[in-house]
Every structure is written in structure tokens, then in C-alpha cells.
Design a protein around this motif. Sequence first.
Motif, PDB file in Angstrom:
ATOM      1  N   SER A 105       0.840  -1.189   0.000  1.00  0.00           N
ATOM      2  CA  SER A 105       0.000   0.000   0.000  1.00  0.00           C
ATOM      3  C   SER A 105       0.880   1.245   0.000  1.00  0.00           C
ATOM      4  N   ARG A 107       1.398   5.696  -0.986  1.00  0.00           N
ATOM      5  CA  ARG A 107       0.847   7.015  -1.319  1.00  0.00           C
ATOM      6  C   ARG A 107       1.996   7.942  -1.693  1.00  0.00           C
ATOM      7  N   GLU A 142       5.221   7.096   0.602  1.00  0.00           N
ATOM      8  CA  GLU A 142       5.078   6.266   1.803  1.00  0.00           C
ATOM      9  C   GLU A 142       4.677   4.878   1.341  1.00  0.00           C
ATOM     10  N   TYR A 143       5.262   3.873   1.927  1.00  0.00           N
ATOM     11  CA  TYR A 143       4.881   2.512   1.539  1.00  0.00           C
ATOM     12  C   TYR A 143       4.831   1.636   2.774  1.00  0.00           C
ATOM     13  N   ILE A 144       3.915   0.725   2.716  1.00  0.00           N
ATOM     14  CA  ILE A 144       3.767  -0.240   3.804  1.00  0.00           C
ATOM     15  C   ILE A 144       3.241  -1.520   3.170  1.00  0.00           C
ATOM     16  N   ALA A 145       3.891  -2.623   3.416  1.00  0.00           N
ATOM     17  CA  ALA A 145       3.573  -3.830   2.653  1.00  0.00           C
ATOM     18  C   ALA A 145       3.685  -5.076   3.497  1.00  0.00           C
ATOM     19  N   ASN A 165       8.291  -1.412   5.277  1.00  0.00           N
ATOM     20  CA  ASN A 165       7.620  -0.107   5.237  1.00  0.00           C
ATOM     21  C   ASN A 165       8.662   0.990   5.306  1.00  0.00           C
ATOM     22  N   GLY A 166       8.302   2.174   4.879  1.00  0.00           N
ATOM     23  CA  GLY A 166       9.262   3.278   4.916  1.00  0.00           C
ATOM     24  C   GLY A 166       8.794   4.456   4.094  1.00  0.00           C
ATOM     25  N   VAL A 167       9.694   5.384   3.916  1.00  0.00           N
ATOM     26  CA  VAL A 167       9.397   6.605   3.175  1.00  0.00           C
ATOM     27  C   VAL A 167      10.557   6.876   2.220  1.00  0.00           C
TER      28      VAL A 167
ATOM     29  N   PHE B 921       0.327   7.689   7.219  1.00  0.00           N
ATOM     30  CA  PHE B 921       0.053   6.445   7.903  1.00  0.00           C
ATOM     31  C   PHE B 921       1.225   6.041   8.791  1.00  0.00           C
ATOM     32  N   ALA B 923       3.352   2.796  10.969  1.00  0.00           N
ATOM     33  CA  ALA B 923       3.694   1.390  10.989  1.00  0.00           C
ATOM     34  C   ALA B 923       3.861   0.985  12.440  1.00  0.00           C
ATOM     35  N   ALA B 955       9.937   4.709  12.864  1.00  0.00           N
ATOM     36  CA  ALA B 955      10.099   6.118  12.528  1.00  0.00           C
ATOM     37  C   ALA B 955      10.312   6.260  11.032  1.00  0.00           C
ATOM     38  N   PRO B 956      10.133   7.441  10.511  1.00  0.00           N
ATOM     39  CA  PRO B 956       9.515   8.614  11.129  1.00  0.00           C
ATOM     40  C   PRO B 956       8.101   8.781  10.597  1.00  0.00           C
ATOM     41  N   ARG B 957       7.164   8.207  11.208  1.00  0.00           N
ATOM     42  CA  ARG B 957       5.814   8.184  10.688  1.00  0.00           C
ATOM     43  C   ARG B 957       4.822   8.825  11.641  1.00  0.00           C
ATOM     44  N   ASN B 963      -7.280   9.809   3.028  1.00  0.00           N
ATOM     45  CA  ASN B 963      -6.724  10.543   1.900  1.00  0.00           C
ATOM     46  C   ASN B 963      -7.128  12.006   1.953  1.00  0.00           C
ATOM     47  N   ASP B1004      -5.327   0.382   4.419  1.00  0.00           N
ATOM     48  CA  ASP B1004      -4.255  -0.449   4.961  1.00  0.00           C
ATOM     49  C   ASP B1004      -3.347   0.507   5.720  1.00  0.00           C
ATOM     50  N   PHE B1007       0.567  -2.224  11.103  1.00  0.00           N
ATOM     51  CA  PHE B1007       0.792  -3.621  11.442  1.00  0.00           C
ATOM     52  C   PHE B1007       0.109  -3.877  12.766  1.00  0.00           C
ATOM     53  N   LEU B1017       0.457  -6.728   8.481  1.00  0.00           N
ATOM     54  CA  LEU B1017      -0.329  -5.614   7.973  1.00  0.00           C
ATOM     55  C   LEU B1017      -1.817  -5.925   7.987  1.00  0.00           C
ATOM     56  N   TYR B1025     -11.083  -3.552  -2.700  1.00  0.00           N
ATOM     57  CA  TYR B1025     -10.402  -2.340  -2.289  1.00  0.00           C
ATOM     58  C   TYR B1025     -10.650  -1.189  -3.266  1.00  0.00           C
TER      59      TYR B1025
END
Lengths: 242, 1053
Positions: A105, A107, A142-145, A165-167, B921, B923, B955-957, B963, B1004, B1007, B1017, B1025
Amino acid sequence: MPSLHNLRCGIAGLLILSGAAAAAEDPLPAFALKLRTAYQAAAPKDQLARRMLGFGLEAGIQKGAHRFALELGWSYKPGDQYREDLSGMVVAPGRGLTLAKSVDSRRNELKGLAARASWMRLFGPLSVQAGLQVGGTQWRQEYIADLQGTALATPSTMAFRDTYNGVVERGGTTVSPFVGCTLPLEGGTALEINILALRYRSAQYVHQAGFVDGLNGNVSQDSRLATNRTATHLEIAYVVRF
Amino acid sequence: MLHAHRGFPLTLLGLLLAGSPGLLGQVTTGSFSGVVKDAKGNPLQGAVVTLRSEALFSPRRMVTNVRGEWRDPMLPPGQYDLSASAPGYVGAGATQVRVGLGASARVDLVLKAIQVAQAEVEVTAASGNQVDKTETKASVNFSGEALLSLPTTNRSFEGALFLAPGVTEGATGSPNIRGGMSNSTLYRVDGTDIKNDYSGGRTGTGVLEDMIEDVQVVVSPLNARLGRTTGGAVNVVTRQGSNTFAGSVRANFSRPSWRATERSEWSSDLANENDTLAKELVFTLSGPVLRDRVWFSFATRHQPDEMQSAVMSSFTSKSGYDRPYLTGLSAVDALTLAGPSGFAFTKFDDRAPYTRMNTDRYYEGKVSVGLTSNHTVDLTVMRETNLSGSRGSSSYIQRAMMTDQLVRRKKWGLNYRGLLSSNAFLEARVNDYHSEDDWPKFFHPVIGDNIAVAIKDSSSSQREVFTNHYAPGAIEIRGNRSGAVNLKLFWEGIGQHDADFGLEYYTGRRKFADQNGPLHRRIYVGGVYVNPGGTDWRFPAIQWTGATAYKQSSSGTKGLAPVLRQYFGQDGETNTFTRSLYFNDAWTVNRHLNLMFGLRFDQNRIGDTTGDVLATNRTFSPRFQAKFDPTGEGRDVVTFSAAKFNDDFVTGFTSGFVTRADTEYSNVGWTGAALGQPLPGASNDPLGLAGVRFLSYADLVNLENWKRVDPVTGKKVFNTFATSSSRRFVIDPALRPPTSRELSLGYTRQLKDGKLSLTYVNRVWDAAIAVSQDYTPSQWVVATDPLGADVKLAMQTQRIFNSDALTRVYNGLEVDLQRSLSRVWSLQVSLGYSTTKGNDEGGDVAGDSAADRAPRDYFNQRAHLLGTLGVPEASFSPEGYLLAHQLFKARVSLVGRFPLGTKGGFLSYGWILQYATGNRFSAEDSAPLNMQALPPIAAGVINPTLPVTYSRFYAPRGAYGWNDHYTVRFKLAYEVPLGFGKTRFIGDVSVYNLLNHLIQTSWDGSFLGASSGSGYLQAYDPSTYGTTRPGTVDTAGYYRSPRSVSFSLGLKF
């Protein structure tokens, strides 16, 4: 907190603005606030939205029928969250990805401080202008999987689960040209219409699945794929001169 | 001859601008001032200035000083006419000047000498033609009249907050003022605090919209008069009477089918809900009791009693209620599935129809008394009751849903304001707010009222069946009482000084409803059987032999073996106290420079339910502001401010750790000792029931059946196996509320037909309140089980303290443009680019309390993880679950107000375009927690249930909420004169989210920890979706805010 890139853009913009004011024949430049929205006619790439938003503070000087202006502002082009297509993902040898149970996922967005330099030529009540925008295109993804897969030989015993996940961020000091016209309205306001060729550099996180099991298993095979883009926008600004 | 010319018409903008710049920290009055000059610009001393308004008992007359100045800093909000005269000069004046709540209006007049002027009085419609340099806070005002034309959420608090610059939405849609926590925003009506002190937001209706005179949103409480918040405040003042009778009748209508589909509202309990037309009748009346002396205003709301068909929640197999809990022992399970002879397993009132009812009553009023021309008193009162409940004939067991809940709310306030001299003004108030919830009480006619009996479902929530959830007389009380005295003095000394001296007090109170019956006892069972007549019951039971034995749950409370939970202690009332002193001086040094110095002192205290004082502290909050006007003409003003703000302890925060009856407990497993019950599956069971018993209620509540013989002492002791693990607190006695430091730099330009403001704000929060729950030896205490002195229980403590490791920083650029586009159209643009970063998200989520003020899990088990287990510090995110992170917000409102007739009628069109970025978002991950290295606990001491996972953030979230989204709102409002007297036909049609652009939530996002200790996740329904998703229960919360329509109509007279 503002990023270093934004700070650099901001300081540069302020220096340009103050330089313009100092160099002007008229020691008192005219200021304007511009509230902007833009629309990308062609289908946008990189899962970005068609729309773009922003605002800026302009300082300009008048020399006869010509006006020279510098502007410092902020620009933002959002993107909605989306699911990355995993069908082409590279998977570790001997393993396979279970697409029905996997999700990546993401964005994306472009944003940042933007400085503009423009020239304007008056034709009676109307005017045309052209210029360059610097910045406003800082890329962020941004991603998270969470990927699930199997070993092709023994699916029941060699299943893997690979999450990450990360940026991904990339500086956006690109130069984008624009050209357009300005229609005056009542009370010191105007409508500014431009065609803006927004130039930016996207960066996609590319993961290779199944090399590491478990949480946040980013592996050395992972990479970032950068691409240069140009996106043409029709831009409309409401201008308040003061 | 009266000649009038207007700078620009009295549109919405005029209403906004006139009240926009705030001067004072008042919560019930506003200020009006100006300068009278001659045609050459010289100040006129001795000119007589007269204010006239329906809000005044008699015209207010003032004489200008040596600089031609006049002022009245304590006027009731309303519309004012102004005139000035001086010997040898032609009079001048202004009409329809709006004095807003806590705001300052200013009009300068020029008197022409008789010999050079035509013989006419010049009257102008007032508008701000200068930036108010004496403003000492950042605020925005909305008159009740202006809100009538705006398609905001409502015409009171939220509607005004929605339009104010610097206000963003938190994760739940709750407002955050300049990054402040949602539960730090103050809400007041006529000075009475109606903030929901428990979970943020406001309590009850608060005020009827047709009674609102003015709403003020304070985004920066710079003036030292303003305290008890690190965010901001919303103040409402209600209409007062006058010498003429006036009133209105308005009916508001809405209907579920007028709303576009919103799946998040789908609920199994309301599946059969009728498409009922919601009706509400609001009636207002005001006028004189004694002309020029006593006025009144009154309002009431009538909602027809609601009766809605509904069905009971389902006892489905998903919840585990369709059969007894299974043990895995075939002999046992066969017996329990068959049940006792003559009894059948019951799913209670599964899907049974019933009727939900709701009755609502609301009254509010104000009596204003003019003691003399310079001294007035207002008495305000409000009373609201709501009775909700259910009626049904088929329900014979689940009676909890068939009982009533009564909510009563009332407030009163007494406000005095007086002019002691031309330079001295006194204001005083006392306010009280009281709210009580009389929860449903269920006393089963056969079972009795001592012990609650409940079934736990498979997801660990519980279904109360034979329940007396609240003890007789258990009423939950919330409220506050506050008082304030303020002395305002004007004096000369290197310029002019406007000084406030004052003191305030505020006491918040909360009394908990004593839960779980008079014995504070609850029993969990694995099922219930009922006889054909519904008059007798049986409960299946095996001996409790271990937390996970025979498929009992890991916590031990859910399974076939009954478990008795005994709660500690009694409930009581907790209090929070704030005492404050302040001094504030707004100093006009010269026409180029204005300075403000303020200092506020707050003493905060927490009182436990036991009467003990848990924490006391003292805090000083300095305030400073400088305004520089390079030309001295009030056209361009640069503002710099630096201030510290102090929160207060809210009862929602303190209720998390004060002594309560339901915060500590021990769990006791069933032994059946008095029945001689053998072990589960016993082949030698004399009854041939393999260790199973079907208990009567008397057997179930017999405490002898919960005991065992201690093998060491030989004594009979309770079979206690676990304790609550989280509710014994150690409070730092120096605990203090959080503070924030604000720096701002702003520029304001007065436009010919409006105003433009640019402001940069930086706010940093300090001393966040932290909760530490850990497993270090120092955090264990041994307590005695309330059921038996011979049982010792190990209790884990939690520390409550201030920590600067928890951070919250707001940076915002705010742009506010207000313009009159023509005589009828006005525009307001509010833009904000802001970030709220840090790891202190406490107080952002509605419904949060206490420990939620601290970031989730930041300190929990931290010492154990870092020290004993060697978890790296990097696993803990410096930026955690931050909920308020929003980058960009834009509000564009366009209002056209067209006059109808000559008697004040109008037709208005209001449009609002709202745009806001979504949140990022996060994590979050749950990692396994190895508790093997626990310190040894003394022999014979019962352990609490230990955690198996802990949460960490990468980090860094920040937290991803939704949206980017936009909505378009529209409102058509009208007041049509009917031709007789002042009578007008009034009404409006309001459409929210005209384009039906749904806000998509539930993506989504994180986690989520699985019970196994491995977090993966949480993906939302990949197959559909991003589509419209069919209306299944799984869609709940997926979308929100669909298009909706409502309208009102009535008469105004």
C-alpha cells in the motif's frame, strides 16, 4: 520541521525578494497574494492526483508596460493511497508470491516551497506573463507492505512472510516554465491563468520479495527507481494586490 | 438632514470584520473605542460620544480625553449606533457597528467646524479601516446573524471552529487549535464551561442556535486573562432581551433517506430502523420585564418523543453464544451440549424485536438587570433532560436493554459588569455546570440485584445477561464551578495603558457510578439454560483448574469454568482545582508601537475520590506581544508574540488513576467445593456427569463454591488465580499539567474592502504527562484480596509523571483573507499549512482518558525491554502515533446576502469549499515480549496476567487516517417580511457535501499485533479495495460524511 531543502528554497526566495526590492527603481515594490489551483489534463503518472494547490506572496516592480516579479510560495500535488501492482515483483529463487494474500500500500505526493520569477507585459487591461518556477516538487512516497508467498516446491512448509515499510523522499529543486495571462477584477484583484509544465523527479521503492522473512525485511536487493517527468497543468490563481 | 454614505455594505464580511480583532480576554462582553478629530486631524477633547443599542438599557455617553479618545471595554455583544458632538462642530456618527464577543470594534470620527461644513450630520456604516494594534490575542468572531448564512456544521461552536484559521481536524474529526490536543479546547456559554472534561469536545447541547448572539474562536490565548488551555477556546454569548418583544419559532427537519448512503452507519441493532422524519421545534422569546430595567430572553426546544423499531443484537455463533463453551473433553461437551433435563440452551433475546424510545427536553434563559446605567447583572440558566430506553414484550432475560437511562444537565451563571469610573471597569462572574447520568439499572425479579452475571464472547467482550450493572443510586456526575473577578484600568504613562488585574478559580468534579452491583462482584459463565416458562435458569460448570485448561482462555476468565471477579474499593468523587492570578498590560507606546506584557499564575491540584490530594503544583505563564506599525496609520502591522500557556488537570485525565471501584480486581476460579464437584471428565462422578454441574443461581453465587483447601496451611481459601495488572498508580506529587510555548510572527494588511493576515506560528509542548507500566522490581506491590485476608496478590504499579521525552511541535503558516466583493457578496479564504509532529498524541482521540494522555505504549515495559531484554532503542519511534498530523487545510466561503424589502429581510446564498490533506500512515508493530526474566515474586503471592507482546513504532511516521478530501457545502437562508409588524418568514435549506465526495477512511494502515506476538499488515478487503463495497457489516467505518440535506422554516417576530 521544515526540511533542509525547504529551508534552502525559502532562504533563496527571501534573498531574491529582498534583492528585487533593493534593485527596483521604485523603492516600494507592490505585493500580491496568490491563491492557486491547477489541473492536469492528461492522465497523471506516479499515482498522483490531477489537482495541484498552492499559494504565494509576490513582490513586483513596474517599469513602463513591463512588470518584473518574484514570488515565494508553497505548492502541493497530492496522491491517494493505492495498491502497488505486485504481479511483476522479483521474488527470491525457489519462491513464489501469493498475490491474493499480499498487499503493498502506497501514497505519493509532491510538495515544497516554490520560488517564481516572472515577467509581465501589459496590453491595456490585460497582461501576459511568463516565467520559471523553482522547487515545489519535493517527492515523497510512503509505503507499507505485507507479502506472503510459498516455496514452489513445498508450499505448505516453506511459506514466507515478508513485510516492509518506509518513506522515500527526494529533493525537488526542479525548474518548471510557465506562460499565461492575467485578467483584472475589481478591487485590486485579478485572475491569473497559466500553462505550467511541472517538471519533477519521482522515486519508487522497488522491493524484491522472499529474500528475508519477518518484519521490516528490507533487503540489500531493494532499490529506488528514479524517473524524470513533465506534467502540464492549467493553473488558475486568485490574485489580491496590496 | 441626515446624510448617510457607506464605505461598503453590511455584508457578512462587515459582520466578521467588525468583531474580528480581539482586545480583551472577556467571555461575555466586547469593547468599543475610537478617536474624535477635527477636519485638520487634531484630536477634539471634550467631545460627547453616545452609543445606542438594543443591547443597552440606556444610551452610553462618554467624553473624549485630551487625545480625542473614548472607549467602553465592557459592552454586551450586538449592533451599535454611534454619534459624536462638540460645540462649534457638526455632529458625526456611525451605524450598525458590530461589537463582537471578546473583540474590539473601533470607529474614528471627524467633526467638521460649522462654518466650513454643510448643515448635515455625517453618518457612516462602520467597518474596520485600521488594523487594531491593541489586539492582544488571535481570535475570530462570528455573529449569530453571520452564521445563519454560512453552511457550516452548525451555527455554534463547531461551525465557528470549522472556519477559523489555525484549526485542523484530528483523526476523529475533532478540532485541534494550532496543534493543541482536542481535549484542551475550552467551550463556554456565557462564561460557563461546558467542555466535556472527560473526553474533550463539549457536553450536551450547550446552547440553542437561535439564541446565539456571538461566537468567538480564540486560537491563541495571549492575554493573561486567558488560561487553562494549551490550545484555544470557543466562547458563545447568548442573546439578551431588550425594551421590545421579539421572538421566533423555527422547525428543523432532516431524514435518513435524504442522506446519501453511508455504510459506516449500518448497524445490526438498527437494521429495522424506520426512516423517521427528525423534527425539532425551537422557540425563542425576549423582551422587557420592566422597561429600561429588567429584560429577559428564553428559548426551548421540543422534539417529539421518538419510538423506533429495532431488533436485539444477534447472539450469533461468531460471538460464541449459540452453545456452551466446549472443553475438548468429549464426555463433558456431550453433556453440556445436551443441557440439563427440562432446560434448553438459550440465546436470550436473539434478534427479538423491541422499541427504542427517546424523550428530550431543553430550556435556557437569561435575565438582564440594569442596576444603574453603569452597572448590570445577567443571570443565565439552562436545563436539559434526556430519557432514553427500550420497550419490548419478548425480553425476559436481557433486561439491561429494556431499562431507561436518564441524563440531566443544568447550568447557571451570574455575571456582573460595572463602570466604576471613566478609567475603571469591574467584571465578575460565578458559573456552575452540572451533568448527571442515571444509568440503566436492572434488577431481575428472580435473580436479585447483588451480583452481575455475564457471558464473555470469543473476542473477550462481554454480554451482560442477569445484570445489575449499576448499583442502586449509582449516578455518574460531571460538572464544574468557576468564578472570576477582573478589574480593568486605563492610565497614562509614556503612552496609554490598558491593564487587567484578576483572579479566577475553577473546580472540575467527576463522580463515578458504582458499577458491578453493591458487592462489586461479577461472575462470568460459559452459557445459560432456561426452562420453558422462562422462570428458572441453569449454568454449566466444571472446576477451574488452570488458565488454559480445557480451552479456558489465556486470561482464564472465558471458558466453561465460571470465574468470579471481585473488584476492590468504593467509588467516589474526584476533583481538579485551578486557582489563578493574572496581570496584563496592553501598552500603546505611540502610534507606531504597541506592547503587551502579561503574567499568569496558576495553582493546580488533584483530589482523589478518597479525599486525598494526589498532586499540587504552581506555574507561571508569561505573555508578551509587540506590534509595529511603520506608518502609524494602522494599514500595515507586524506582530511578534512569545507566550507560555498552561493546561489544567482535566477529570478525564485524573479519572484514569484516582481510586475507583472497578479499577482493581482479582479473579477466582470455580471449585464447586460446597457441591463436592469432582474434576472435569471424572469417570467416578457420583452423579454420572463427568465432573459437570448445572448450577442454580443460588449455587453459582455461593462463595463456598469458589474456595479450595490450601495444601500448606490446610485452610479453605479462595481459588484466586490472577489480579488486575494495570491499576495501581504512583503519582509524582509534583505532577503538573502540560504547558506550551508559542512564538508567532504575523503581518496584517488592512485592504480597502477587507483584511489580509499572514501568520507563522511555532508551538512546542512541554511536560507531557506520561504513564509508565513496567516490570521492574520497584513497580510491584503486594495487596490483600478483598475476598480473603489470607490471599496475597502481586499488583503492578504504574507511575504517572511529567516527561520531556514526549514531544509535540506545531508549525503553521496561516493565511486569512476577508473581502467584500460587492454590496452583497463577500469572500473569506482561510488557508493553513501546518505540521504537528512528535510522539505525544495523548488527548487527541475522543473518548480518551487518563493514560491516553501519554503516547500509546511509549513507556510501557520500556525499562524491562531496554534493560533485561536488550531491545535496541531504535525500536522505539521518536515519532509515534501522532494523530493530528495534517499538512494543508483550506476553507473558502462565499456568501451573498440580498436584501428583501425594507424591514430587514434578506435572502442569502452561502457556499463553502473545504479541502484538507489526509494524515500520514503509521507502521505500528507488536513484537514478542519475553517475560522470563521477571523478578521472583514471593511464594504464595498470586501473579497478575502478564503481557506477551509490546508495541513499537517505526520512525519517522505519523498515523495514517485518510486521503486528501474536499467537500462543498451550500446553504440558502431567508427572512421574508410578511408586511405586518416585524413578522418575517424564516428558513433555510442546507446541503452538506453537495458533490457527495466521500471521505475514505479505513485503509491499509498499520501492522496490527496478532495474539501470537507477530504483527502483520491489516489489509482491508483486497478484493474490493477502492470500490464502492457492498453494504456488509465489514464496511463499517470505511467511508464517512456523505451528502445530507436538512431544512428549517418558521416565523420571526
